[in-house]
Design an enzyme around this catalytic site. Structure first.
Site, mmCIF file in Angstrom:
data_model
loop_
_atom_site.group_PDB
_atom_site.id
_atom_site.type_symbol
_atom_site.label_atom_id
_atom_site.label_comp_id
_atom_site.label_asym_id
_atom_site.label_seq_id
_atom_site.Cartn_x
_atom_site.Cartn_y
_atom_site.Cartn_z
ATOM 1 N N CYS A 99 0.802 -1.322 -0.004
ATOM 2 C CA CYS A 99 -0.200 -0.080 -0.151
ATOM 3 C C CYS A 99 1.041 1.332 -0.207
ATOM 4 O O CYS A 99 1.978 1.252 0.911
ATOM 5 C CB CYS A 99 -0.921 -0.059 1.183
ATOM 6 S SG CYS A 99 -2.109 1.066 1.213
ATOM 7 N N HIS A 141 -8.974 -3.999 -1.934
ATOM 8 C CA HIS A 141 -8.210 -3.158 -1.276
ATOM 9 C C HIS A 141 -8.288 -1.472 -1.212
ATOM 10 O O HIS A 141 -8.314 -0.875 -0.347
ATOM 11 C CB HIS A 141 -6.554 -3.322 -1.775
ATOM 12 C CG HIS A 141 -5.423 -2.329 -1.108
ATOM 13 N ND1 HIS A 141 -4.370 -3.132 -0.145
ATOM 14 C CD2 HIS A 141 -5.274 -1.256 -1.171
ATOM 15 C CE1 HIS A 141 -3.756 -1.972 -0.046
ATOM 16 N NE2 HIS A 141 -4.264 -0.841 -0.361
ATOM 17 N N GLU A 142 -8.674 -1.111 -2.416
ATOM 18 C CA GLU A 142 -8.888 0.231 -2.592
ATOM 19 C C GLU A 142 -10.310 0.615 -1.962
ATOM 20 O O GLU A 142 -10.330 1.757 -1.404
ATOM 21 C CB GLU A 142 -9.022 0.765 -4.060
ATOM 22 C CG GLU A 142 -7.733 0.668 -4.970
ATOM 23 C CD GLU A 142 -6.660 1.134 -4.167
ATOM 24 O OE1 GLU A 142 -6.859 2.224 -3.618
ATOM 25 O OE2 GLU A 142 -5.602 0.461 -4.481
ATOM 26 N N HIS A 145 -10.059 1.342 1.695
ATOM 27 C CA HIS A 145 -9.446 2.729 2.089
ATOM 28 C C HIS A 145 -10.662 3.696 2.455
ATOM 29 O O HIS A 145 -10.653 4.798 3.313
ATOM 30 C CB HIS A 145 -8.635 3.304 0.999
ATOM 31 C CG HIS A 145 -7.275 2.785 0.941
ATOM 32 N ND1 HIS A 145 -6.255 3.101 2.272
ATOM 33 C CD2 HIS A 145 -6.539 2.311 0.129
ATOM 34 C CE1 HIS A 145 -5.324 2.545 2.000
ATOM 35 N NE2 HIS A 145 -5.102 1.931 0.721
#
Ligand code: NI
Length: 177
Positions: A99, A141-142, A145
């Site tokens: 990341c 993953h994105e 966030h």
């Protein structure tokens, strides 16, 4: 403009981001331009707006095929706004992640293997895709966030978390998200 990427420890990375209400605006175009420029500058595979301190539900990602990353299928360059993720089954797959907000490290994270995602592009046009493998991993993953979740929070075995150059001395680690 290349923007500074917040690093783990900054409380802004732990906030829930707000939906985008207005599309096709100069403001949104400028945000996406900054995000693209920042991601390219850092050789990333993805970036979420909260990583540059903007609390909106906007992510970008994409990866061209590269012999350095034989395990990573190419992912089309994508702008995804106000995303909704739906796993297509319960199957999880372990894989290495990095990341841009946790520079220099990699860890093994379980993610849904098959995923349907939908959301809007920059003009507010809705689209959806069914994806699997690395593409599905990058999206998860994105989108984490946007909910204040960084990948180390999802690592189950901290013995599989370490420095990229130690874990992958041949440089084969996939780019940071
Ligand atoms: Ni990330």
């Amino acid at each position: 403009m290349i923007r500074a990427v917040l690093r783990m420890g900054d409380p802004r990375l732990l906030l829930r981001a707000e939906p985008v209400q207005a599309f096709g605006t100069a403001e949104l175009a400028a945000l996406l331009s900054d995000m693209r420029e920042t991601m390219v500058h850092l050789d990333g595979a993805g970036l979420a707006a909260p990583q540059i301190g903007v609390g909106l539900r906007v992510v970008i990602f994409g990866l061209q095929s590269n012999p350095r990353y034989p395990d990573a299928e190419p992912v089309p360059d994508t702008v995804l706004i106000n995303p909704v993720l739906e796993p297509m089954d319960d199957e999880l797959e372990d894989g290495w992640e990095g990341c841009l907000s946790v520079p220099g490290m990699r860890g093994v994270v379980p993610r849904y293997k098959h995923l349907r995602y939908s959301g809007c592009d920059e003009q507010g046009r809705r689209f959806s895709r069914e994806v699997s493998g690395f593409h599905a991993r990058v999206v998860q993953h994105e989108c984490d966030h946007l909910d204040g979740i960084l990948y180390p929070m999802r690592i189950r075995d901290l013995a599989r978390f370490g420095f990229t150059d130690v874990l992958f001395p041949d440089g084969s680690a996939t780019p940071d998200d």
